[in-house]
Design a protein around this motif. Sequence first.
Motif, short mmCIF file in Angstrom:
data_model
loop_
_atom_site.label_atom_id
_atom_site.label_comp_id
_atom_site.label_asym_id
_atom_site.label_seq_id
_atom_site.Cartn_x
_atom_site.Cartn_y
_atom_site.Cartn_z
N ARG A 126 0.84 -1.21 0.00
CA ARG A 126 0.00 0.00 0.00
C ARG A 126 0.87 1.25 0.00
O ARG A 126 0.53 2.26 -0.65
CB ARG A 126 -0.94 -0.01 1.20
CG ARG A 126 -1.99 -1.12 1.17
CD ARG A 126 -3.02 -0.94 2.26
NE ARG A 126 -3.90 -2.10 2.33
CZ ARG A 126 -3.70 -3.13 3.13
NH1 ARG A 126 -2.66 -3.15 3.94
NH2 ARG A 126 -4.54 -4.16 3.12
N HIS A 127 1.99 1.21 0.73
CA HIS A 127 2.91 2.34 0.74
C HIS A 127 3.44 2.60 -0.67
O HIS A 127 3.56 3.75 -1.10
CB HIS A 127 4.07 2.07 1.70
CG HIS A 127 5.13 3.12 1.66
ND1 HIS A 127 5.03 4.32 2.30
CD2 HIS A 127 6.34 3.15 1.02
CE1 HIS A 127 6.11 5.05 2.08
NE2 HIS A 127 6.92 4.36 1.30
N PHE A 128 3.76 1.54 -1.39
CA PHE A 128 4.27 1.69 -2.76
C PHE A 128 3.22 2.32 -3.66
O PHE A 128 3.54 3.18 -4.50
CB PHE A 128 4.71 0.34 -3.32
CG PHE A 128 5.44 0.44 -4.63
CD1 PHE A 128 6.80 0.71 -4.66
CD2 PHE A 128 4.78 0.28 -5.84
CE1 PHE A 128 7.48 0.82 -5.87
CE2 PHE A 128 5.44 0.38 -7.05
CZ PHE A 128 6.79 0.66 -7.06
N LEU A 129 1.96 1.93 -3.51
CA LEU A 129 0.91 2.54 -4.31
C LEU A 129 0.83 4.04 -4.04
O LEU A 129 0.69 4.85 -4.97
CB LEU A 129 -0.44 1.88 -4.03
CG LEU A 129 -0.59 0.39 -4.38
CD1 LEU A 129 -2.03 -0.05 -4.15
CD2 LEU A 129 -0.16 0.09 -5.80
N ARG A 130 0.93 4.42 -2.76
CA ARG A 130 0.91 5.86 -2.43
C ARG A 130 2.14 6.56 -2.99
O ARG A 130 2.07 7.70 -3.45
CB ARG A 130 0.84 6.04 -0.92
CG ARG A 130 -0.47 5.61 -0.28
CD ARG A 130 -0.54 6.04 1.17
NE ARG A 130 -1.77 5.59 1.81
CZ ARG A 130 -1.90 4.46 2.47
NH1 ARG A 130 -0.86 3.63 2.59
NH2 ARG A 130 -3.06 4.12 3.00
#
Length: 242
Positions: A126-130
């Motif tokens: 999820r951090h990578f998507l952000r």
Amino acid sequence: MPRLILLHGWGVDARIWQPLAPYWRADCQVASPDWPGYGACPALSAPQHLGALADAMAESLPADAVWVGWSLGGLLAAALSQRLSAPRGLIMLGMGPRFCHPAAVSDATLNDFRRAFARAPETRWRHFLRWQAGGEPSPRVIYRQLTTLLGDTPPAALPTLSAGLAQLGELDAQHLASAPPCPVAWLYGAHDPLLAPDSLPPGAEALSDSGHCPMLSQPAALACALQRLADGVSHTSTMERQ
């Protein structure tokens, strides 16, 4: 115009290309296969092995098409262009000759992310998507689009995702600039937080008002640019063969 084969990057699957659907020309044939381990495509027993990847993707990567590799998909397409019959052209989208660069994502930053991902895969995903949404005009809107398209869990299992992170650090596409196996075009979002524009070869084209995810923030502009560049590299390929 030639067929387009759209190849997604790390942590997403072929659904990332859906926003482009309304903007293709009537004469444009498009396919968007998943990499092994993503979507319904069976995972490889050794996902880091490029030979096995080439065997698995051979039917999905025809030589009479233009391949569009986005992010990690660009690095993998560049590698497979040396193992399979080279395509009519290759468009590198949101990717330079290497992923890591001191002015964008350093080797240390990627290694830190890999360690954190091993401890908490879903949180780091999820951090990578952000992270990749960060260069868009409305990052929160793009992040919501990503999660709407992909759902709440990563679209591939841990071994496939871990191998992909390793490939981001290891794969090198410098040969596309020095001895390309086919005509190559480079396209990137002008505000891409994961890319250092200075690392790109001369002639790379920027999409304004977009970052790493132009298929979400600028789908019409991206579809237009991809079709135009595909026509160009295909024409160059035809001229070289005559």
